[in-house]
Design an enzyme around this catalytic site. Structure first.
Site, PDB file in Angstrom:
ATOM      1  N   SER A 161      64.372   8.370   6.243  1.00  0.00           N
ATOM      2  CA  SER A 161      62.913   8.276   6.241  1.00  0.00           C
ATOM      3  C   SER A 161      62.291   9.602   6.623  1.00  0.00           C
ATOM      4  O   SER A 161      62.972  10.545   7.030  1.00  0.00           O
ATOM      5  CB  SER A 161      62.439   7.180   7.199  1.00  0.00           C
ATOM      6  OG  SER A 161      62.387   7.667   8.527  1.00  0.00           O
ATOM      7  N   GLY A 162      60.956   9.642   6.536  1.00  0.00           N
ATOM      8  CA  GLY A 162      60.210  10.818   6.926  1.00  0.00           C
ATOM      9  C   GLY A 162      59.710  10.756   8.344  1.00  0.00           C
ATOM     10  O   GLY A 162      58.848  11.564   8.727  1.00  0.00           O
ATOM     11  N   ASP A 163      60.225   9.827   9.145  1.00  0.00           N
ATOM     12  CA  ASP A 163      59.820   9.713  10.552  1.00  0.00           C
ATOM     13  C   ASP A 163      60.995   9.117  11.323  1.00  0.00           C
ATOM     14  O   ASP A 163      62.122   9.118  10.841  1.00  0.00           O
ATOM     15  CB  ASP A 163      58.556   8.863  10.679  1.00  0.00           C
ATOM     16  CG  ASP A 163      57.679   9.312  11.844  1.00  0.00           C
ATOM     17  OD1 ASP A 163      58.152   9.225  12.990  1.00  0.00           O
ATOM     18  OD2 ASP A 163      56.531   9.737  11.614  1.00  0.00           O
ATOM     19  N   ASP A 164      60.743   8.593  12.534  1.00  0.00           N
ATOM     20  CA  ASP A 164      61.830   8.057  13.345  1.00  0.00           C
ATOM     21  C   ASP A 164      62.577   6.944  12.614  1.00  0.00           C
ATOM     22  O   ASP A 164      61.961   6.078  11.987  1.00  0.00           O
ATOM     23  CB  ASP A 164      61.271   7.488  14.654  1.00  0.00           C
ATOM     24  CG  ASP A 164      60.662   8.550  15.540  1.00  0.00           C
ATOM     25  OD1 ASP A 164      61.215   9.661  15.604  1.00  0.00           O
ATOM     26  OD2 ASP A 164      59.634   8.260  16.173  1.00  0.00           O
ATOM     27  N   THR A 195      66.591  12.033   9.230  1.00  0.00           N
ATOM     28  CA  THR A 195      65.139  12.244   9.188  1.00  0.00           C
ATOM     29  C   THR A 195      64.871  13.704   9.513  1.00  0.00           C
ATOM     30  O   THR A 195      65.137  14.146  10.638  1.00  0.00           O
ATOM     31  CB  THR A 195      64.388  11.316  10.158  1.00  0.00           C
ATOM     32  OG1 THR A 195      63.026  11.745  10.236  1.00  0.00           O
ATOM     33  CG2 THR A 195      65.005  11.319  11.551  1.00  0.00           C
TER      34      THR A 195
END
Length: 283
Positions: free
Chosen positions: A86-89, A120
């Protein structure tokens, strides 16, 4: 379309979660693949007795705020055997935001996160906060495998959050090509509105980080408390971070505890001078 609106700063509404459960008990989510959430992917909030297992969660690595699994003001939660890009946690434990989270007062507690793997590039494998105003306690993270990421584990707080993060154990983490392996960071002045209490400081204590192996990391851990706060009872044991490419010195500020069998050598705030205490050293 949601990411495009966010990037262009033309978004007039909040973005939806792919799965959000509220005020629910005895929840099982398993054996599904979730793709391209507009915002956080799986968000149980005010829930109890939740099992999330065998999920594959995928989003482009530049997709904003596409957290994988975010238990929020929830208790008795088990997250296991999940693969997340993902692009976050990948996983973030939360419990409310500033004065609103303090007022509601629902903590996240008794949580197990195990056998999670993924990548990430901008955030962490497992994060705590930064919305943690209701409190976070009794969390076990183990058997985590992270690569090509900003951090493996990160505690995020801010002035105005209040709340606490306590009795956290992070064990058996392996990582490759991670920028900052373990990070305690101040927030980015991110608040719901300007009515937050500027005297509300987070309390961080009893954080145990053991059996950590990192290869080809960019720098040693960065541990910075929120201005005005003191983090205590921080324990590092059996930590090996090798092939550090940029900064071999730990960076610590208002963070105190002990470190045993740690490489590279920890900051002065964590040095135990060869002693071993019952709360951090081996029995």
């Amino acid at each position: 379309m949601w990411w495009e609106l966010w990037w262009n700063r033309t978004l007039n509404h909040t973005r939806g979660h792919l799965i959000e459960l509220m005020n629910s008990t005895n929840v099982l989510i398993s054996n599904v693949t979730l793709r391209n959430s507009p915002f956080w992917t799986v968000h149980p909030v005010y829930c109890r007795n939740v099992v999330i297992k065998d999920l594959t969660i995928l989003a482009p690595l530049n997709a904003p705020n596409t957290d994988g699994i975010d238990p929020d003001s929830s208790s008795e939660v088990c997250i296991e055997d999940c693969y997340i890009e993902s692009g976050d946690d990948l996983v973030a434990v939360k419990s409310g935001w500033d004065q609103y989270g303090i007022s509601v007062g629902k903590p996240s507690s008794n949580i197990i996160i195990q056998r999670v793997s993924g990548t990430t590039p901008t955030c962490s494998g497992v994060g705590f906060g930064s919305e943690m105003s209701g409190g976070i306690s009794n969390v076990l993270v183990r058997d985590l495998h992270i690569w090509n990421s900003a951090s493996a584990v990160r505690l995020k707080t801010d002035v105005g959050r209040g709340g606490y993060i306590t009795n956290i154990t992070i064990a058996n983490v392996t990582m490759e090509k991670v920028k900052v392996p373990i990070r305690f960071s101040r927030g980015s002045n991110d608040h719901s509105d300007d009515k937050y209490d500027r005297t509300a400081l987070p309390m961080i204590s009893d954080i145990h980080i053991v059996d950590i192996v990192g290869v080809d990391v960019q720098r040693a851990p960065m541990l910075e408390a929120v201005h005005g706060a003191v983090y205590e009872g921080i324990c590092f044991r059996n930590v090996s971070l090798t092939a550090i490419r940029r900064q071999i010195r730990w960076q610590c500020e208002s963070v105190y505890g002990e470190a045993h069998e740690v490489f590279p050598a920890p900051c002065e705030e964590l040095r135990n001078n060869g002693s071993s205490s019952s709360w951090c050293g081996l029995p």
